[in-house]
Enzyme design. Structure first.
Site, PDB file in Angstrom:
ATOM      1  N   GLU A  92      -5.631  33.159  14.016  1.00  0.00           N
ATOM      2  CA  GLU A  92      -4.911  33.272  15.394  1.00  0.00           C
ATOM      3  C   GLU A  92      -4.007  32.348  15.419  1.00  0.00           C
ATOM      4  OE1 GLU A  92      -9.410  34.193  17.477  1.00  0.00           O
ATOM      5  OE2 GLU A  92      -8.986  32.107  17.126  1.00  0.00           O
ATOM      6  N   CYS A 105       1.221  27.732  19.198  1.00  0.00           N
ATOM      7  CA  CYS A 105       0.184  26.868  18.346  1.00  0.00           C
ATOM      8  C   CYS A 105      -0.071  27.756  16.961  1.00  0.00           C
ATOM      9  CB  CYS A 105      -1.080  26.660  19.248  1.00  0.00           C
ATOM     10  SG  CYS A 105      -2.201  25.611  18.088  1.00  0.00           S
ATOM     11  N   CYS A 112     -10.962  25.921   7.711  1.00  0.00           N
ATOM     12  CA  CYS A 112     -10.747  24.512   7.445  1.00  0.00           C
ATOM     13  C   CYS A 112     -11.762  23.919   6.826  1.00  0.00           C
ATOM     14  CB  CYS A 112     -10.456  23.760   8.741  1.00  0.00           C
ATOM     15  SG  CYS A 112      -9.759  22.271   8.351  1.00  0.00           S
ATOM     16  N   CYS A 116     -14.785  19.018  11.313  1.00  0.00           N
ATOM     17  CA  CYS A 116     -14.802  18.055  12.554  1.00  0.00           C
ATOM     18  C   CYS A 116     -15.945  18.532  13.406  1.00  0.00           C
ATOM     19  CB  CYS A 116     -13.496  18.082  13.004  1.00  0.00           C
ATOM     20  SG  CYS A 116     -12.038  17.331  12.006  1.00  0.00           S
ATOM     21  N   CYS A 119     -15.053  21.002  16.535  1.00  0.00           N
ATOM     22  CA  CYS A 119     -14.097  22.105  16.476  1.00  0.00           C
ATOM     23  C   CYS A 119     -14.750  23.272  15.750  1.00  0.00           C
ATOM     24  CB  CYS A 119     -12.937  21.646  15.247  1.00  0.00           C
ATOM     25  SG  CYS A 119     -11.946  22.821  14.812  1.00  0.00           S
ATOM     26  N   CYS A 335      -7.806  24.222  22.649  1.00  0.00           N
ATOM     27  CA  CYS A 335      -7.846  23.290  21.372  1.00  0.00           C
ATOM     28  C   CYS A 335      -9.331  23.149  20.864  1.00  0.00           C
ATOM     29  CB  CYS A 335      -7.301  21.894  22.259  1.00  0.00           C
ATOM     30  SG  CYS A 335      -6.402  21.148  20.941  1.00  0.00           S
TER      31      CYS A 335
HETATM   32  S1  SF4 Z   1      -9.989  19.764  14.040  1.00  0.00           S
HETATM   33 FE1  SF4 Z   1     -10.828  21.799  13.202  1.00  0.00          FE
HETATM   34  S2  SF4 Z   1      -8.938  22.689  12.287  1.00  0.00           S
HETATM   35 FE2  SF4 Z   1      -8.349  20.559  12.696  1.00  0.00          FE
HETATM   36  S3  SF4 Z   1      -8.849  19.419  10.682  1.00  0.00           S
HETATM   37 FE3  SF4 Z   1     -10.719  19.217  11.990  1.00  0.00          FE
HETATM   38  S4  SF4 Z   1     -12.028  20.996  11.321  1.00  0.00           S
HETATM   39 FE4  SF4 Z   1      -9.904  21.487  10.735  1.00  0.00          FE
END
Ligand code: SF4
Length: 349
Positions: A92, A105, A112, A116, A119, A335
């Site tokens: 995306e 963006c 990923c 995190c 996220c 975000c």
């Molecule tokens: S915020 Fe999400 S996309 Fe960014 S590094 Fe952390 S897990 Fe990865």
């Protein structure tokens, strides 16, 4: 012979190929101009190159962009693009218009691996890195889809993925973005965001690209940051900030610290005080981002009053501090909400 995608192909390697073909380097730059300035996708239309050269280029390269699979339009004008890649994977990108700029963006990975906890992309795990062609291709495909008046002015590499975890493709893509022969975007208008991969930040500064660097800080104590951004266990706050204190900045340029505000986790008066202490002496601005909730995340955004108090405390201590608007939250484009293959839903505001 299997052809390579001309999009995202590094300029220096292209010049080397042209020289192998007995052509001067400026011919490579002419080909780049056709593709990036005029949007030409057929080598045969590059009329200032010899027919023989055009034929040989077509034998080596193809020119293709990621396919737009779906577009979601937010009430606030934001558009979230879902792209289908050549292997069927989805990513995306989010286009955000404002009075002064039109920002895209951009994603750097399918998923990923940094996990995190706030996220949604993290819930996908890392499926694969994007190629430079797929990073640059998002920008070109969105520009093709938009009217000229809406064309992209600013790029933030803050979409799906940790850009510095896909280092080589990221650097190739950024070079194409800022090259005068290619996308000719000002270095001031390109921002690479990282969760704080210290080794890669040090390597990146050696590339002399001079684009903006944004760091997702999000906490003022290691115990909290370890939970929010597990890579903090490898690169704790003091190591990260030491690296950033030595990060070479051009005059008038500043680092950006992103700070996602989570209710009861990192939004206290003590956090604001620690943040001032940590960032003292670093040329920077701070973006506060009230958390954008999504199911099944347990985190919540702080109250408007808490956000305002946090911001005012920083401003009073001479930190340029913005509260980032919650763009595209109704289409899961805000975000931390990108996850192309997930079924999670936005939580009503
Ligand atoms: S915020 Fe999400 S996309 Fe960014 S590094 Fe952390 S897990 Fe990865």
């Amino acid at each position: 012979m299997q052809t390579k995608n001309f999009i995202g192909f590094p300029e220096q390697k292209l010049i080397a190929i042209f020289e192998e073909l007995g052509e001067p380097g400026y011919r490579a730059r002419q080909a780049l101009t056709w593709v990036y300035h005029y949007g030409i996708k057929d080598f045969m239309e590059m009329t200032n190159l010899s027919k023989n050269l055009r034929t040989r280029l077509a034998e080596r390269f193809h020119i293709s962009l990621p396919k737009i699979n779906k577009k979601d339009l937010s009430r606030d004008g934001t558009i979230k693009y879902l792209f289908e890649l050549s292997d069927g994977k989805m990513i995306e990108s989010v286009w955000m218009p404002s009075d002064s700029r039109r920002t895209l963006c951009v994603s750097s990975q399918v998923g990923c691996r940094l996990n995190c906890s706030f996220c949604m992309t993290a819930t996908m795990g890392l499926q694969r890195n994007l190629e430079a062609s797929e990073i640059v291709g998002q920008i070109m495909a969105v520009n093709e889809d938009l009217q000229e008046k809406d064309s992209i002015s600013n790029i933030v590499l803050m979409g799906m993925g940790e850009p510095l975890d896909n280092y080589d493709a990221l650097v190739d893509a950024v070079r194409i973005m800022i090259s005068p022969e290619a996308m000719k975007i000002s270095t001031r208008k390109v921002t690479v965001s990282t969760s704080g991969l210290v080794d890669k930040i040090k390597k990146f500064q050696e590339e002399n690209l001079h684009v903006n660097l944004a760091i997702s800080l999000n906490a003022t104590e290691n115990a909290t940051r370890d939970v929010l951004i597990p890579i903090n266990k490898k690169y704790p706050i003091e190591v990260l900030l030491e690296c950033l204190r030595n990060y070479p900045l051009k005059p008038q340029r500043r680092l950006t610290f992103e700070y996602i505000l989570l209710k009861g986790i990192n939004d206290s008066q003590e956090d604001a005080e620690r943040l001032v202490h940590l960032l003292k002496g670093i040329p920077c601005k701070i973006n506060l981002i009230p958390f954008n909730p999504f199911a099944p995340s347990q985190y919540l955004p702080p109250s408007v009053e808490t956000v305002a108090n946090f911001q005012n405390y920083l401003i009073e201590r001479n930190f340029t501090t913005f509260v980032r608007k919650n763009r595209g939250a109704d289409i899961m484009g805000a975000c931390g909400q990108l996850a192309a293959s997930s079924q999670s839903q936005p939580v009503p505001a």
